[in-house]
Each structure stands twice: as C-alpha cells, then as structure tokens.
Design an enzyme around this catalytic site. Structure first.
Site, mmCIF file in Angstrom:
data_model
loop_
_atom_site.group_PDB
_atom_site.id
_atom_site.type_symbol
_atom_site.label_atom_id
_atom_site.label_comp_id
_atom_site.label_asym_id
_atom_site.label_seq_id
_atom_site.Cartn_x
_atom_site.Cartn_y
_atom_site.Cartn_z
ATOM 1 N N ASP A 1 0.855 -1.191 0.000
ATOM 2 C CA ASP A 1 0.000 0.000 0.000
ATOM 3 C C ASP A 1 0.887 1.235 0.000
ATOM 4 O O ASP A 1 1.998 1.214 0.547
ATOM 5 C CB ASP A 1 -0.909 0.016 1.233
ATOM 6 C CG ASP A 1 -1.993 -1.039 1.185
ATOM 7 O OD1 ASP A 1 -2.449 -1.369 0.074
ATOM 8 O OD2 ASP A 1 -2.396 -1.519 2.252
ATOM 9 N N ASP B 1 -6.904 -1.451 -4.772
ATOM 10 C CA ASP B 1 -7.994 -1.102 -3.851
ATOM 11 C C ASP B 1 -8.890 -0.016 -4.454
ATOM 12 O O ASP B 1 -10.113 -0.061 -4.311
ATOM 13 C CB ASP B 1 -7.433 -0.601 -2.516
ATOM 14 C CG ASP B 1 -6.586 -1.627 -1.798
ATOM 15 O OD1 ASP B 1 -6.807 -2.832 -2.000
ATOM 16 O OD2 ASP B 1 -5.683 -1.214 -1.038
#
Length: 167
Positions: free
Chosen positions: A128, A147
């Site tokens: 991330d 995401d």
C-alpha cells in the site's frame, strides 16, 4: 453435414474487452507497487499535498488492515477468497458482458482483486502507498491502485443496481 464453429460465440467474444480492462488495472497496479518499493523504505513517506502523502506500507490483512496481526493464516485465506472471487467474476462477465456498466464494475473489481492476490502470493502481504489525511481527522488507512479499482467497481455496481431498480 455439421461443421465445427471456428469463431467464438458472441458471449465468449464479449469477455475479451473486460478481461483487457482487468489486465490494464493489474498492470498499472503492479507497476506502481514495484516503483514505490524500489524508491521507498518501509514506513518512509513523502508529503505531496496538505492532504496526501506517498508512504510504503505492508498490509498482511484485508481492507483497512483487518486481521493484519492474525498470525499468518490470513494470507492464505484472503488469497483463496481473491482467487474464488476472480473465477466467479469471470463467469459473470461471460454471462453478462453486454451489460456495460455491470461489466465495467466487474472488470475493475477483478483487476483489483487479482492485483492484490499477486502481492499476497509474491510477498506475503499487500503493498500500500496512497495515504490520504484530513487535519483533525487523522489518516485514512493507506491503500493502492488495486484497492481504488475495487472501490470504483463497487460504486459502479451499486449505481448499476440502483438504475436497474428504478426502471
């Protein structure tokens, strides 16, 4: 005399553009993750604006780091869920490839799911790096392009369903 069909049927040919969209999501997701892991150290952050940073973070759990400290079993669990979801989405795309908004939603979700499954298989965690924050409210959990594609796909899915109900 019966002849074999040489050309794919309409339903299978309508699958191709949607798989192409999913592949583009996977490509951009993986390229962005490779770039961030080569240029940042774990936890390092670069301030971009007053509300957005780039930061390298590893997520061993699911969305919002759910179950990230569960001891390791979650890697296999979320990988299996991602693979199962991808298979089911491909089946849905094959059946409903002509429904444009629905198929867009599914293609984005498929690309995002596979992008995160690749991370789990290669690294044991999801990479991330997008960090949004608002003064006084703190930081939203870091996330990535996969995401983002999943969230956009989910929003399109809801919009498509609302349109279908209102008809």
């Amino acid at each position: 005399m019966a002849t074999k069909k040489i050309f794919p049927t309409k339903s299978s040919s309508s699958l191709t553009p949607w798989l192409g969209i999913a592949a583009i999501v996977i490509l951009f997701d993986q390229l962005s993750k490779i770039t961030i892991t080569k240029t940042f150290q774990l936890g390092e952050e670069k301030i971009i604006t007053s509300f957005f940073n780039l930061v390298l973070a590893y997520n061993k759990g699911a969305a919002f780091s759910f179950l990230s400290n569960a001891g390791g079993w979650q890697r296999h669990f979320f990988t299996a869920i991602g693979i199962g979801a991808a298979i089911y989405i491909v089946i849905l795309l094959k059946k409903h490839g002509g429904q444009r908004m629905f198929a867009w939603a599914l293609a984005l979700i498929l690309g995002g799911a596979v992008g995160n499954v690749i991370d789990r298989l290669l690294y044991g965690h999801v990479v991330d790096f997008l960090d949004f924050h608002w003064s006084g409210f703190g930081h939203f959990p870091a996330f990535n392009l996969a995401d983002s594609a999943i969230c956009i796909g989910a929003a399109l899915f809801i919009l498509d369903e609302l349109r279908r109900v209102n008809r």
